[in-house]
Design a protein around this motif. Structure first.
Motif, short mmCIF file in Angstrom:
data_model
loop_
_atom_site.label_atom_id
_atom_site.label_comp_id
_atom_site.label_asym_id
_atom_site.label_seq_id
_atom_site.Cartn_x
_atom_site.Cartn_y
_atom_site.Cartn_z
N THR A 32 47.03 31.22 39.59
CA THR A 32 48.47 31.47 39.49
C THR A 32 49.24 30.81 40.63
N ARG A 83 40.78 33.70 39.27
CA ARG A 83 41.87 33.97 38.32
C ARG A 83 43.20 34.12 39.05
N ILE A 84 43.17 34.78 40.20
CA ILE A 84 44.40 34.95 40.98
C ILE A 84 44.87 33.60 41.54
N VAL A 103 47.01 39.85 37.50
CA VAL A 103 47.41 38.45 37.25
C VAL A 103 48.85 38.41 36.74
#
Length: 267
Positions: free
Chosen positions: A124, A120-121, A93
């Motif tokens: 971003t 989670r990726i 991340v």
């Protein structure tokens, strides 16, 4: 899918959707119904070896196809491998957050269940596709080939493949990547390279992660690096902390150099 290295059991592979993928795709990967390094009733050792060789040969054909696909587009692909809890996803991340404004970045996530890491990726702003392996303990090149079809990573960019947390099975399976990068945290013990030599032998770079915790641990960095280089004298090592930022500049520079070489090869 039955892993030929550890015999982890049969499973249907599920590929979860992402921002540019509508719906779920479900299919089986190959005829991998028997383990090779375990005892199987009614099957002798020679037959198990032949099955393992056939599966690895089939995987290699898919890996070679993936490698051609990536090379033709100048994509620098890294296969991130580690045991569970190494901090691999947090490190990834932080990495994609820093790189996404410099280079096109895409991520393939591998886990037995859930899409948490891909989420989670994506938070971003980077495109990510989740592969769930069920009982399978590693990604294979066939899975990654299908993920590439869906993800369509941009030419001249970087593709991160975060493998299932496991220091055994992923060592044997080429995915078509440019490099295997093994992530080892200082909470795991200096002797991990000696216990899991195949992975450290297969890797080109070791990221020694969570170095911010060294003041609180009995961990000898020099001994760990010595053990790793006994297995692989050519192994490069970077000490990093995703939390505090130690070593991140050197890690990002290493990636950008590799991406530059991959992109230059198609000009």
């Amino acid at each position: 899918m039955m892993c030929t290295t550890c015999g982890c059991g049969g499973s249907e592979v599920k590929t979860e959707g992402h921002d540019h993928y509508e719906g779920n795709r479900r299919h089986r990967h190959g005829d991998e119904s028997q383990p090779a390094h375990v005892h199987a009733p009614g099957m002798d050792g020679r037959r198990m070896v032949r099955i393992e060789q056939d599966i690895l040969a089939k995987n290699q054909r898919h890996a070679d196809a993936n490698r051609r696909y990536l090379a033709e587009r100048g994509i620098f692909a890294l296969n991130l491998v580690s045991s569970p809890g190494s901090g691999k996803t947090t490190l990834l991340v932080r990495t994609v957050e820093a790189l996404q404004h410099r280079l096109p970045v895409a991520v393939i996530e591998g886990d037995q269940q859930t899409g948490r890491d891909a989420e989670r990726i994506r938070a971003t702003g980077v495109a990510a596709l989740q592969i769930n392996t069920g009982k399978g303990c590693h990604l294979d090149a066939h899975m990654v080939g299908h993920a590439l079809e869906q993800l369509q990573p941009a030419a001249g960019g970087v593709l991160f493949i975060e493998n299932v947390g496991n220091l055994v099975c992923p060592a044997a399976f080429d995915l078509g990547e440019g490099h295997k990068v093994v992530v080892l945290s200082v909470t795991e013990g200096e002797d991990k390279p000696l216990k899991y030599p195949d992975m450290f032998h297969a890797a080109d770079l070791m990221l020694l992660n969570k170095v911010d915790l060294l003041p609180y641990l009995e961990f000898d960095v020099d001994v760990c690096i010595d053990y790793a280089r006994r297995i692989n004298p050519k192994l490069s090592v970077l000490q990093v902390s995703a939390l505090r930022g130690d070593g991140m500049t050197a890690w990002l520079d290493w990636i950008e150099r590799g991406a530059g070489l991959a992109s230059a090869a198609i000009r």
